[in-house]
Structure formats: C-alpha cells, structure tokens
Write a protein that holds these residues in place. Structure first.
Motif: not given
Ligand code: PEP
Ligand code: MG
Length: 756
Positions: A562-567, A611-616, A657-664
């Motif tokens: 649920s948050c960046i810190g967890e990742i 957006p913040e999650m993807t680099p991690l 839809q948001l999740l698949v668009d963001s993945a692309r």
C-alpha cells in the motif's frame, strides 16, 4: 426491554423447530409487550399469500390454515410497502380484511412489522390490542428489532421446509464444492457407529483394552495407506498426499498418547477413550477462526470413527456399489470418498463442510461435481434420483421431467465442452487474429493439490505460500520451505514461477500465531506482518532463493502493498537474503540468479503511486479479488453483500484500465491473478483492455484458452468501447456474454463460476 428482547431471541434460538421457535416468539412477545395478541404470518411466494404460522391471541385452530393473499388485508399492505403500520382502529382501515375462523373480532389496535431477509418480505409480525390506541415509539422499535432477528431463521426454515413437505420441486441450496453436473441415484452412507452416539464406559481389563486400541490403530493405518494408493490412480499423487494428514494423526503422540492414558490410567474402554479425546480435539479445531482449520475437526472425526469402527468389528466399513451413484453423507470425508471406486462416483453431496473441506478439494482434483453444506433430512433421500449442480450448489431431488431433460442436455454439453476445450491442447494460446497471451497457473491454495505439472500452463503466475505455513504447528523451518519451493520450481523447470511471500492475516490465520483484531481485513495482513517480523520474512526469502539454485525460474511477489516504504524495506531484505544465499551458492561454484521482484496490486492506494513504485519493481500483478473488495468496500467472503461484489463496476473497470495503461507506459510486465482472469467474460474484457498475461486455477486454463482461441481482439476492442460508453456494469458484462453466446461458447458462462 433489552433483557426481554434477548430472552425472546435466545428462546427462539434454543427451539428445535421453526414451529416451536415461532410459538415461543408469539407467547413471549405478547407477555413482554403486554398486548392481547401476537401473531406471525409467513410468506408463501408460490401461492402469493401469507400463512398464519403462529399466534397467541387469535384462534389456535387457524394456525396453518388461515391465508391472506399478498395484495389483501393490512398484513398484505405491510408486505407491499415493506414498512411498519401502526393503527389505533384497524377494522376501520380500508385495507382491513376480515378472515373467518381466526377470531379477530375483539381486537382494534394493530401494529405490524415486515420481516425482511435480503430485501425480500418473508413474513409479517403483528401485535394487537382490544383497546383503541396507537402504539408508542418504544413498542414500534421493539417489534421492528424482533422482526429483524426473526428474518434469517424464517428464510432458512423456508428453504429447509421444502423437503419436509416432500415438495422437491425447488432446489435445495448448498455451497458449490466442485464444478460440474451429475445425474444419478443417491447412495446414502452412514458410519456404523457414530462418535456422538457412544456412551463412555469403563472396563476392568485395561491391558486388553490398550492392546485392542493399538491393533485398531495399526489396522486403520493399513486401511488409509490402501486408500491413498487407490486414490493416487484416480486423483493423482498430490491429492493422495492429503492422506498423509491422516497418517500423521495416527502417529501423532499428542493424539494417541492421551487416548492410551485414558485407557491405562483412568480405566475407560478403548472406544470411550477415543471418543473423549477426539471430541475434545475436534472442539478445539472447530473453535478456530480460520475455515481451513475448522475443517480439520472433520479429519479427526473421520479417523476417530475409523478407529472406533475397527474396535467395534474387525472388518472396515467398506462401501459396495457397482453403478454410478451420488454419494450422500452427513459428512463426506476424504476416506469415505476414496472408498467408492472412481467409475461409480458420479457426484458428491455432503450435509456439512464447505469449499475448504478435504472432500471438496479431492472432488475437484478428481473432477467429480460436489455440493457441500446442504441442509435436509438424510434418511429421506436414499435411492432417490438426484441432480447435482456443482456450479451453483443446487441439488434437485426427484427432478421433474423438463428439469431432467434440461440437465441431461447440460451434462451432454459439459461432456462435449470438455472434449472441445481439450481439442486445443498443444496449440498456442492466441486469439483468432493472432494476439499471443500467457496462461499461467494459480497454485498452492488447496494443500498443494494443484502443483502437479499442468502441461497447458505457461508457468505459475501465483504460488500462494500460506498453506505450507497453515499445515504446520509452528513456523516451517527454512529447510522445510526450501524443499517445498524447490519441488514447485523443479516441476516447472524452464517456465516462470512467481512465488508470493506470506499473506496471512485477514481470513487466513495461523493457529500458532493468532492475530486478534477488530477489523482483520484492514489490519495486520500480508506484507505488513512480514515486514514487522524480518526474521520470518528473511527465512522465507532465503528458502525461495536457495530453492531456485540452478533453475533460475523464480520471481517473487509482495502481497498487500500500500506504500513505497514497504517495497523499499522488502527490497532491502531481499538484497540481504540474496547476499547470504549467493555466498553459499558461490562456495559450490555456482551463481545465484537475482529474481525479479513484483507487487500485487490489491490495495487501492497502490493505483495512485505507480509512478513512484515503478523504479523499485520489475512487474505487477492485479489481485482482483482483494482489489474489488477494497475498492467497493465489500467483504469478499460475506454472502450477504455478494451481489454488490461486482467486477464490472465502473470503478473497477477504470482501475483495471489504469493499471494496464500504466504498465505499458512504464514498460513493466503486468498480469491478472485474481478470479477475474479465469472468468470467460472477465478475460475477454481484460484482453480488450490490453492485458496479455492471465493466471488462474488448473480447471480454467483449457477453458480460457479455448475461449481466447475463438475470439478476435479486433472485435473485442470496439465492444469494450461500446460497453464503456453506456457505462453500465450490466451492459458491459451483457455485451461480452452475448459475444460468447453468438460464437457458440455460451456453455462457458455457466462454467465460469466456480471455486478457486
Ligand atoms: C487476489 O486478491 O486477487 C489474490 C489473487 O490473492 P488472494 O486471493 O490470495 O487474496
Ligand atoms: Mg489478495
């Protein structure tokens, strides 16, 4: 008032039949409210009328005989308006209907409340008084509260009562335990000696009783081993390992020793000691919160009954059938199921149990349709023709000719469908217009029944690691975990296996690590728990890494992010685990592959931090089961709100839809591993949105493959646009369902709704 209310409700609960409960209700309510009359009318939907079911004040002779059509009388008006009616002088009301023989003449004031169950009026509760007066607010709320308490009891009894009147025109409702349709005669199985029917006795010859007990345990062990062997042929090696739990119990000193103690130290007979210890243990398991562990009480009962059977007679309780039957029992256990030769087992009906029962798990592994938890008197059903609908959980007794024709047709379609779906085995997973997809397996949920190699799966999209933890009586060691994970990675050698770190909490509890919370689904669950216990998390990560040595097909997924810190924290721990294990692997002259790390998207907050999650992270997978639950605030396990748990709700569709668009956009692989991916309509909608990786259970893989191989993306894309324009969940689902129907795949719409 509260004490009186509680007293009435308790008296109703203690009553053994609905008649008794209603009788107690009217008697106690009349006295608590100090009124001259209290009556209950129960709805009979087929006849479209209310029947006087109990009264204290009207003529007792009218009970069961006085009827009021839905549209008539003040009772009818309450049903139509679905609200309370309070009248000082009822006979002067235009809707008042005089019923002969009920002796209603002396009463003037009238207060009636509808009894509502799941938005349906199932009855009306009425109090009456000879005086002409309006009832006060306190009396109104008392009656409304009582009516609400009564609702579930009446609804339940209505369903149950159908059989009592031998009215088998309506289905009996149970839980869908294993998908499919079966038509055959009922074969009712009962143990020769019921555990509950044994009266404990003492014996003078303690030594003989102990020998007797030890011999019986040995005999049962041999019986179970033989059953496991037989079972291996019909349901596979993994399912047969379920019998290990039984064998384990027979060797378990914490079970066997107290029985011996009762015999030798306290002088109980062997049968009595087995009963006393087993029932105490069953009580402990039954009180557990987790459904899986509650079901283990049934394993203990099964084993205890077998030992007792052997103590009472030297031969086991064999089942002799020579033609296909539907096995019906108070409690269909794994060993009872294994007793029936596979070619004679058309279906299974168990009065107790649920989708987590071993019997249901095994029935699914064997491909036998099953219904669990259906409520009816067992004795009446033996040798009657049954129809088992393992998709809906409906059981039909002595079905009408048209119904039988319909189900025979369905059975025929099922068989044809089965042959059809397997006709695409070995062919690529792609649509008619050449769009390639990956079909992956969801494994691990059912005590490892699903880890056997599924040749049709492109890999494992979700391996739930909770079960190995649940099967233990303490946290499994690193070595035990490594063994288990290695077996899976090896089974799927050369194909990707995505292992999810421990996701306990919520409705999944460990008996040795109880978590007591007001709101467990919003509490200490999944990654939150494991990050608070790095010592446990590290052990699991190291076990996964060590298991992957030389196979390099592991990826790791984090639940409930649920948050960046967890990742960030999880990544740090993975780095640490990897350093440790890779040193060890290097000392053997090998290199340890660093696995890709992904997250489950199932908490709505994750949608807004992509957006913040993807680099991690390296990938994400949509856990639609929880995502829907948390987006719509609908408990995924609560039958009362099941109708609003809607995968096609516009909010869910937009999130997907948001999740698949963001993945692309971010160039990350994305998959769906919730139930939606295994749903024929769901998968087409997801495909149209842009998803290409779907993870589902074994049963669904060939079906979904068939559906996809007979669909065209260039037709589905405009269909999705059309559905979204109308912006109605029903329309979207309806459009895609029609698409399947028009291409001769309507049969899959039934088959899409089954257990995991
Ligand atoms: C999900 O939530 O969709 C999921 C796949 O995880 P689980 O069902 O194990 O919670
Ligand atoms: Mg989940």
């Amino acid at each position: 008032m509260l004490t009186q209310l509680r007293h009435i409700v308790e008296s109703m609960t203690e009553a053994s039949s609905l008649e008794q409960a209603l009788h107690a209700l009217v008697r106690l309510t009349r006295s608590a409210m100090v009124v001259d009359c209290c009556s209950v009318y129960v709805a009979e939907p087929e006849q479209r009328c209310y029947r006087l079911a109990a009264t204290d004040g009207l003529a007792a002779t009218a009970v069961g005989k006085a009827f009021l059509p839905f549209e008539e009388g003040i009772v009818g008006l309450i049903g139509q308006r679905e609200e309370l009616i309070n009248l000082a002088d009822a006979p002067s009301h235009p809707a008042f209907k005089f019923l002969p023989d009920v002796a209603e003449e002396p009463f003037r004031s009238f207060l009636g409340a509808p009894i509502m169950h799941q938005r349906q009026v199932v009855g009306v509760l009425v109090v009456q008084q000879k005086d002409c007066r309006l009832f006060d607010e306190g009396e109104e709320s008392f009656l409304v509260t009582l009516a609400a308490q009564l609702a579930a009891r009446i609804a339940h009894a209505q369903a149950k009562g159908l059989l009592r009147k031998a009215d088998w025109s309506k289905p009996l409702r149970g839980v869908a335990g294993s998908p499919g349709v079966a038509i055959a005669k009922a074969w009712v199985w009962r143990p020769r000696k019921e555990l509950s029917a044994i009266t404990p006795r003492k014996s003078d010859d303690r030594a003989a009783q102990l020998t007797h007990f030890e011999e019986a345990v040995g005999a049962v062990r041999r019986d179970v081993e033989a059953l496991a062997l037989r079972f291996r042929d019909s349901a596979g090696q993994d399912s047969a390992t379920l019998f290990d739990i039984y064998l384990h119990l027979l060797d378990d000193p914490s079970y066997i020793r107290p029985i011996s103690h009762r015999i030798t130290q306290e002088g109980w007979t062997a049968i009595s000691a087995v009963k006393l210890i087993s029932e105490a243990l069953m009580g402990r398991f039954s009180a557990m919160k987790d459904a899986y562990f509650r079901e283990r009480a049934s394993d203990i009962k099964d084993i205890a009954q077998r030992i007792i059977g052997r103590l009472a007679q030297s031969e086991p309780d064999h089942i002799h059938v020579s033609e296909p039957v539907i096995l019906v029992a108070e409690e269909v256990t794994a060993t009872v199921l294994a007793e029936v030769p596979r070619h004679c087992l058309a279906g299974v009906v168990s009065l107790t149990g649920s989708t987590n029962s071993h019997a249901a798990i095994l029935a699914r592994a064997m491909g036998v349709p099953a219904i669990m938890g259906v409520d009816f008197p067992l004795a009446e059903i033996h040798q009657h023709l049954l129809v088992v609908d393992g998709y809906s959980g409906d059981l039909f007794v002595e079905p009408s000719e048209p119904l039988l024709i319909e189900y025979r047709q369905l059975l025929h379609e099922e068989q044809a469908l089965d042959a059809l779906v397997h006709s695409t085995d070995g062919q690529p997973s792609e649509t008619l217009d050449g769009v390639k997809v990956s079909l992956l397996l969801n494994a691990g949920l059912s005590a490892d029944t699903e880890i056997a190699l599924n040749d049709l799966a492109d890999g494992v999209g979700l391996y739930r690691t909770e079960i190995p933890f649940m099967l233990h009586d303490s946290f499994p060691s690193e070595w035990e975990q490594t063994e288990r994970y290695r077996a899976i990675l090896e089974t799927y050698r050369g194909r990707p296996v995505c292992m999810r770190t421990l996701d306990v909490g919520g409705d999944k509890q460990l008996p040795y690590f109880p978590i007591v919370e007001e709101n467990p689904f919003l509490g200490w669950r999944g990654i939150r728990l494991t990050l608070d216990h790095p010592e446990l998390f590290l052990v699991q990560l190291k076990a996964m890494l060590r298991a992957s040595e030389g196979l390099d097909n592991l990826s790791i997924m984090l639940p409930m992010i649920s948050c960046i810190g967890e990742i960030e924290s999880a990544r740090r721990l993975l780095d640490q685990a990897w350093r440790e294990v890779s040193e060890e692997v290097a000392s053997r002259g090998h290199t340890l592959h660093y696995p890709s790390l992904g997250v489950m998207i199932e908490v709505p907050s994750a949608l807004y931090i992509l957006p913040e999650m993807t680099p991690l992270i390296d990938f994400w997978s949509v856990g639609s089961n929880d995502l829907i639950q948390y987006l719509l605030a609908v408990d995924r396990n609560n039958a009362r709100v099941a109708s609003i748990y809607d995968a096609f709700h516009p909010a869910v569709i937009r999130a997907l839809q948001l999740l698949v668009d963001s993945a692309r956009r971010y160039g990350k692989p994305v998959s769906v591993c919730g139930e939606l991916a295994g749903d024929p309509v769901g998968v087409l909608v997801l495909l149209a949105m842009g998803y290409r990786r779907f993870s589902m259970n074994t049963f669904n893989i060939p079906r979904i493959k068939y559906v996809l191989r007979h669909a065209r993306l260039d037709e589905l894309t405009p269909l999705l646009a059309e559905g979204l324009r109308v912006d109605s969940p029903h329309t979207l689902r309806g459009l895609f369902a029609r698409y399947l129907e028009e291409r001769g795949m309507g049969g899959f719409l039934r088959a899409g709704h089954k257990s995991r």
